[in-house]
Design a protein around this motif. Sequence first.
Motif, mmCIF file in Angstrom:
data_model
loop_
_atom_site.group_PDB
_atom_site.id
_atom_site.type_symbol
_atom_site.label_atom_id
_atom_site.label_comp_id
_atom_site.label_asym_id
_atom_site.label_seq_id
_atom_site.Cartn_x
_atom_site.Cartn_y
_atom_site.Cartn_z
ATOM 1 N N MET A 1 1.064 4.482 5.772
ATOM 2 C CA MET A 1 0.038 3.846 4.956
ATOM 3 C C MET A 1 -1.108 4.799 4.623
ATOM 4 S SD MET A 1 -2.076 0.334 5.736
ATOM 5 C CE MET A 1 -0.716 -0.766 5.354
ATOM 6 N N CYS A 2 -1.435 4.896 3.354
ATOM 7 C CA CYS A 2 -2.503 5.772 2.879
ATOM 8 C C CYS A 2 -3.861 5.111 3.114
ATOM 9 C CB CYS A 2 -2.317 6.069 1.391
ATOM 10 S SG CYS A 2 -3.675 6.989 0.654
ATOM 11 N N PRO A 3 -4.744 5.698 3.905
ATOM 12 C CA PRO A 3 -6.052 5.094 4.151
ATOM 13 C C PRO A 3 -6.876 4.907 2.878
ATOM 14 C CG PRO A 3 -5.602 6.815 5.758
ATOM 15 C CD PRO A 3 -4.540 6.914 4.709
ATOM 16 N N VAL A 4 -6.777 5.842 1.950
ATOM 17 C CA VAL A 4 -7.547 5.749 0.702
ATOM 18 C C VAL A 4 -7.085 4.543 -0.112
ATOM 19 C CG1 VAL A 4 -8.120 6.892 -1.470
ATOM 20 C CG2 VAL A 4 -7.987 8.220 0.658
ATOM 21 N N TYR B 1 9.947 5.992 10.893
ATOM 22 C CA TYR B 1 10.922 6.897 11.518
ATOM 23 C C TYR B 1 10.417 7.492 12.823
ATOM 24 C CZ TYR B 1 13.024 6.398 6.915
ATOM 25 O OH TYR B 1 13.556 5.864 5.770
ATOM 26 N N GLY B 2 9.464 6.807 13.454
ATOM 27 C CA GLY B 2 8.913 7.274 14.719
ATOM 28 C C GLY B 2 7.669 8.126 14.577
ATOM 29 N N MET B 3 7.244 8.408 13.344
ATOM 30 C CA MET B 3 6.053 9.233 13.125
ATOM 31 C C MET B 3 4.805 8.342 13.160
ATOM 32 S SD MET B 3 5.015 12.319 12.647
ATOM 33 C CE MET B 3 6.477 13.178 12.044
ATOM 34 N N PRO B 4 3.870 8.587 14.076
ATOM 35 C CA PRO B 4 2.662 7.765 14.121
ATOM 36 C C PRO B 4 1.894 7.815 12.795
ATOM 37 C CG PRO B 4 2.862 9.089 16.115
ATOM 38 C CD PRO B 4 3.911 9.589 15.162
ATOM 39 N N TYR B 5 1.399 6.651 12.390
ATOM 40 C CA TYR B 5 0.546 6.634 11.207
ATOM 41 C C TYR B 5 -0.816 7.241 11.543
ATOM 42 C CZ TYR B 5 -1.150 2.085 13.161
ATOM 43 O OH TYR B 5 -1.649 1.087 13.953
ATOM 44 N N GLN B 6 -1.681 7.401 10.561
ATOM 45 C CA GLN B 6 -3.011 7.966 10.783
ATOM 46 C C GLN B 6 -3.859 6.927 11.517
ATOM 47 O OE1 GLN B 6 -4.889 9.840 7.423
ATOM 48 N NE2 GLN B 6 -3.024 10.885 6.781
ATOM 49 N N VAL B 7 -3.674 6.880 12.819
ATOM 50 C CA VAL B 7 -4.232 5.809 13.646
ATOM 51 C C VAL B 7 -5.740 5.684 13.479
ATOM 52 C CG1 VAL B 7 -4.608 5.056 16.026
ATOM 53 C CG2 VAL B 7 -2.358 5.912 15.329
ATOM 54 N N GLU B 8 -6.452 6.778 13.636
ATOM 55 C CA GLU B 8 -7.914 6.701 13.606
ATOM 56 C C GLU B 8 -8.425 6.250 12.248
ATOM 57 O OE1 GLU B 8 -8.853 10.065 17.023
ATOM 58 O OE2 GLU B 8 -8.827 10.654 14.896
ATOM 59 N N ALA B 9 -7.867 6.781 11.175
ATOM 60 C CA ALA B 9 -8.324 6.423 9.829
ATOM 61 C C ALA B 9 -8.027 4.960 9.506
ATOM 62 C CB ALA B 9 -7.667 7.333 8.796
ATOM 63 N N ILE B 10 -6.813 4.502 9.831
ATOM 64 C CA ILE B 10 -6.432 3.122 9.520
ATOM 65 C C ILE B 10 -7.276 2.140 10.318
ATOM 66 C CG2 ILE B 10 -4.568 1.410 9.687
ATOM 67 C CD1 ILE B 10 -4.185 3.414 7.399
ATOM 68 N N HIS B 11 -7.452 2.398 11.609
ATOM 69 C CA HIS B 11 -8.190 1.453 12.448
ATOM 70 C C HIS B 11 -9.689 1.487 12.181
ATOM 71 C CE1 HIS B 11 -4.919 -0.170 14.968
ATOM 72 N NE2 HIS B 11 -4.328 0.951 14.592
ATOM 73 N N LYS B 12 -10.206 2.612 11.731
ATOM 74 C CA LYS B 12 -11.614 2.673 11.338
ATOM 75 C C LYS B 12 -11.868 1.752 10.143
ATOM 76 C CE LYS B 12 -15.268 5.933 10.000
ATOM 77 N NZ LYS B 12 -15.585 7.369 9.711
ATOM 78 N N ILE B 13 -10.950 1.771 9.175
ATOM 79 C CA ILE B 13 -11.067 0.887 8.013
ATOM 80 C C ILE B 13 -10.907 -0.577 8.439
ATOM 81 C CG2 ILE B 13 -9.942 0.211 5.843
ATOM 82 C CD1 ILE B 13 -9.213 3.218 5.526
ATOM 83 N N ALA B 14 -9.950 -0.842 9.312
ATOM 84 C CA ALA B 14 -9.728 -2.214 9.784
ATOM 85 C C ALA B 14 -10.981 -2.756 10.469
ATOM 86 C CB ALA B 14 -8.544 -2.243 10.727
ATOM 87 N N GLU B 15 -11.623 -1.929 11.296
ATOM 88 C CA GLU B 15 -12.834 -2.362 11.990
ATOM 89 C C GLU B 15 -13.992 -2.547 11.012
ATOM 90 O OE1 GLU B 15 -13.430 0.632 14.928
ATOM 91 O OE2 GLU B 15 -11.559 0.152 15.992
ATOM 92 N N ILE C 1 0.841 -1.188 0.000
ATOM 93 C CA ILE C 1 0.000 0.000 0.000
ATOM 94 C C ILE C 1 0.884 1.249 0.000
ATOM 95 C CG2 ILE C 1 -1.882 1.209 1.176
ATOM 96 C CD1 ILE C 1 -2.594 -1.629 0.242
ATOM 97 N N ASP C 2 0.518 2.224 -0.825
ATOM 98 C CA ASP C 2 1.249 3.475 -0.961
ATOM 99 C C ASP C 2 1.182 4.309 0.327
ATOM 100 O OD1 ASP C 2 2.739 5.445 -2.212
ATOM 101 O OD2 ASP C 2 1.128 6.122 -3.536
ATOM 102 N N SER C 3 2.002 5.331 0.395
ATOM 103 C CA SER C 3 2.029 6.271 1.519
ATOM 104 C C SER C 3 1.108 7.452 1.256
ATOM 105 C CB SER C 3 3.454 6.786 1.731
ATOM 106 O OG SER C 3 4.321 5.757 2.113
ATOM 107 N N GLU C 4 0.869 8.225 2.321
ATOM 108 C CA GLU C 4 0.244 9.547 2.176
ATOM 109 C C GLU C 4 1.293 10.588 2.551
ATOM 110 O OE1 GLU C 4 0.060 10.908 5.222
ATOM 111 O OE2 GLU C 4 -0.083 9.174 6.517
ATOM 112 N N THR C 5 1.049 11.842 2.215
ATOM 113 C CA THR C 5 2.089 12.861 2.319
ATOM 114 C C THR C 5 2.249 13.450 3.718
ATOM 115 O OG1 THR C 5 0.495 14.560 1.605
ATOM 116 C CG2 THR C 5 1.863 13.538 -0.103
ATOM 117 N N GLN C 6 1.263 13.279 4.605
ATOM 118 C CA GLN C 6 1.344 13.912 5.921
ATOM 119 C C GLN C 6 2.295 13.182 6.866
ATOM 120 O OE1 GLN C 6 -2.903 14.298 7.106
ATOM 121 N NE2 GLN C 6 -2.484 16.484 7.114
ATOM 122 N N THR C 7 2.132 11.863 6.986
ATOM 123 C CA THR C 7 2.967 11.089 7.912
ATOM 124 C C THR C 7 3.910 10.138 7.183
ATOM 125 O OG1 THR C 7 1.537 9.144 8.176
ATOM 126 C CG2 THR C 7 0.994 11.092 9.491
#
Length: 387
Positions: free
Chosen positions: A120-123, A148-162, A111-117
């Motif tokens: 993993m790109c949620p889209v 590199y220690g930067m948290p991924y988009q936790v809420e977006a990723i886990h919302k999709i996982a759920e 899965i590709d990245s997103e530019t903020q963190t």
Amino acid sequence: MFLLLNTKMTKSKIWLSSPHMGGSELAYIHEAFESNWVAPLGPNVTGFEKTLEDYLDSNVHVAALSSGTAALHLGLILLGVTAGDSVLCQSMTFSASANPIVYLGATPIFIDSETQTWNMCPVALEAAIEDQLRLSKKPKAIVSVHLYGMPYQVEAIHKIAEKYDIPVLEDSAEALGSSFKGKKCGTFGDISVLSFNGNKIITTSGGGALVAPDKVLQEKAVFLATQARDAAPHYQHSEIGYNYRMSNICAGIGRGQMAVLDKHVGYRRQMHQFYIDLFAPISGVTVFSEPDSSYHSNHWLSAILVDPKISGGKTREGLRLALEEENIESRPLWKPMHLQPVFADCPYYGETIAKTLFDEGLCLPSGSNLSDEDRERIAESIIRYFK
């Protein structure tokens, strides 16, 4: 010419991220030797696990293991990944995030990245899940990384996982000491992993840990990590096991390192601020930073992007070579997994963000043990290159 080259060769090496001892590690090691606990169990192992559990402060249970890769491997097993399954995996990461998927005979889907963190790109993640479901191939797990220690988009990723009922294996190998909205990285996944390799925020020389939300999973991880020996007076095995437990000696180093973890995170964050200040007047360079106050990065490695269209033709590779000439280590960002020869046939979802990050990105010296003299050399070399 010889004298010039010889002068450069005599300059001490400035490393990207070298081990930084706190001073109390030897006491734990001496204790292990004096008590003859020179084995993959003992008071340092249980003490290190307890210290990590207290630090993460989220009712988690920790199994200390021989490496972060071992933790990822066991994590996938505990999530039920077997041969023929598919696992969604962040492409912009170190290969250890993906290799254990292949160990199990499963297929990585990158899965590709997103530019903020840069994670993993949620889209792209949801597009991959939807496409796989259309093929009647529901992925078995998601491996999401705090790069590199930067948290991924936790809420977006886990919302999709759920939404799709797919468990998350949280790769927090680079993110001990980072947090999202006040909650520590290493506590978000259905199973999470940490790494204590020699270049990490703290080290046990080599080592890692599996973080589980309940005691049953932690005990299962320890069982598998100690050759899956059944409860019998003889050696009996009903499952395949692994030699993945951390030694009592290495765990002693870890106990000493935990005493200085927050201090070391502070030093890394100071190095990140040093680069923000250094590059502020330089056009075409962006320092990788938190998107907003919800994110708190340990800045394990400080990284930049160099856009040659704005920087007057200066590139990340040009800067890397200029630093190398001064005996200063730097390194391109991880080459995305979907661009690696070994994973050339694996599916990939997204655009070209991860590739652009690799093309333009550079990790700079970030160690918690860098001196004022080191920083002066780094600054002089960077300013000289861009001028």
